[in-house]
Design an enzyme around this catalytic site. Sequence first.
Site, short mmCIF file in Angstrom:
data_model
loop_
_atom_site.label_atom_id
_atom_site.label_comp_id
_atom_site.label_asym_id
_atom_site.label_seq_id
_atom_site.Cartn_x
_atom_site.Cartn_y
_atom_site.Cartn_z
CB SER A 173 2.54 -12.61 3.64
OG SER A 173 2.06 -12.89 4.89
CG HIS A 224 2.29 -10.16 -0.11
ND1 HIS A 224 3.74 -10.11 -0.42
CD2 HIS A 224 2.45 -10.42 1.33
CE1 HIS A 224 4.46 -10.06 0.72
NE2 HIS A 224 3.63 -10.31 1.71
CE LYS A 281 4.36 -7.04 2.49
NZ LYS A 281 3.14 -7.20 3.33
C1 LIG Z 1 3.25 -6.84 4.58
C2 LIG Z 1 1.56 -7.04 4.93
C3 LIG Z 1 0.99 -5.83 5.75
C4 LIG Z 1 1.92 -4.78 6.33
O1 LIG Z 1 1.90 -4.00 5.28
P1 LIG Z 1 3.10 -2.59 5.57
O2 LIG Z 1 2.71 -1.74 4.50
O3 LIG Z 1 4.39 -3.33 5.26
O4 LIG Z 1 2.88 -2.19 6.81
C5 LIG Z 1 -0.43 -5.95 5.99
N1 LIG Z 1 -1.19 -7.22 5.45
C6 LIG Z 1 -0.60 -8.19 4.70
C7 LIG Z 1 -1.28 -9.17 4.37
C8 LIG Z 1 0.87 -8.14 4.57
O5 LIG Z 1 1.35 -8.86 3.72
#
Ligand SMILES: *Cc1c(COP(=O)(O)O)cnc(C)c1O
Length: 394
Positions: A180, A208, A239
């Site tokens: 990320s 992502h 996301k």
């Molecule tokens: C953003 C993210 C999460 C968390 O996801 P949410 O739905 O926002 O809680 C988990 N793992 C990774 C790799 C992320 O980038």
Amino acid sequence: MKGLEWVEAEINEMKNNESFRPLTELESDQRAKVMINGKEVIQLSSNNYLGLTTHPRLKLEAVRAVDTFGAGTGSVRTIAGTFSMHEELEKELAAFKHTEGSLVFQSGFTANQAVLGTLLTKEDIVISDELNHASIIDGIRLTKAARSIYRHTDTKDLEEKLKEASGYRTKFVVTDGVFSMDGNIAPLPEITELCEKYGAVLMVDDAHASGVLGRNGRGTVDHFDLNGRVHIQVGTLSKAVGVLGGYVAAPSAVIDLLKMKGRPLLFSTSHPPAVTAACREAVRVLQEEPERIDLLWKYTKYWKKKLKEAGFDTGKSETPITPVMTGEEKAAHELSDALLEEGVYARSIVYPTVEKGKARVRTMVTSEHTPEILDEALEAFIRAADRTGLQRNE
Ligand SMILES: *Cc1c(COP(=O)(O)O)cnc(C)c1O
């Protein structure tokens, strides 16, 4: 307040060394341009890759769901909070991901807590990439499993760690699909082969990559044609999917065990109808409007090319996550502040989110960022860099 003096001291220290950053308020909906401090600025920090946060079909389904099913569910999934729409979304997600089953959690964060907390015991060893997401690290902390950390995306080191791990019921390898902070992709074909060679279970967190990579945004497993070879996929609905939630796509036995033992499912209330209905519509939109993903990648390439031509260092990104490296923490904050004045919101990311000395301003293009908007953003980057003295290699 008495008893919390150390908290005040810690905050004061952060304020003194400029590492305290207030939260930024949006005064509009989440789009390519947003309102901040009463001013319209270009948004380059959201994960709204496909513009789905404001998609008319998602909004309509959310409103309809509230009308018919109410504002909340009134219970956790395992007692009285599973509505038909929850099960429908999971069926559609499993079909989309080509897996036997899927299960939705309140967020990607809680999905990782559930999977790792349920599947790892003291009989197992977890082998984890050193730059995995915080929710994976925290999920591992919930368990009594032995831990082994391999160097970031280093498959030689992973093989060493797999060789060293003997005498456990399960060797459990876990990696982000897309990282990320740098936007690089995990070497999944090699990791999958190593897991097969050493009889390890593989889990990929595709937060992502969901909606970004693979056919119709199915993720890295599909992107690398590894369907059926990766045991557990975690994805997010928060996301690119534009709403909120996390899901696990896995064989039925894993899904059933998570339904019985996944603590966020057992002890925290289920998604309200508006969220579930909007997510279900989003999965359909992914399949019916693939042009959004094409635009995302077209604009991503355009943005990276423009930044590089202007002499900015974009690190090792291979995805829409495009860092502009500044090195120094202070330089990242200064660049971000100057950008906001110049009409661009791009948040600085510093230690402890990334290593010391690898500070950056992280940008994310979406399918809504037309070349005209990106040209405007580039001009702002150049002015902000010049104002703050950030070196460019033109
Ligand atoms: C953003 C993210 C999460 C968390 O996801 P949410 O739905 O926002 O809680 C988990 N793992 C990774 C790799 C992320 O980038």
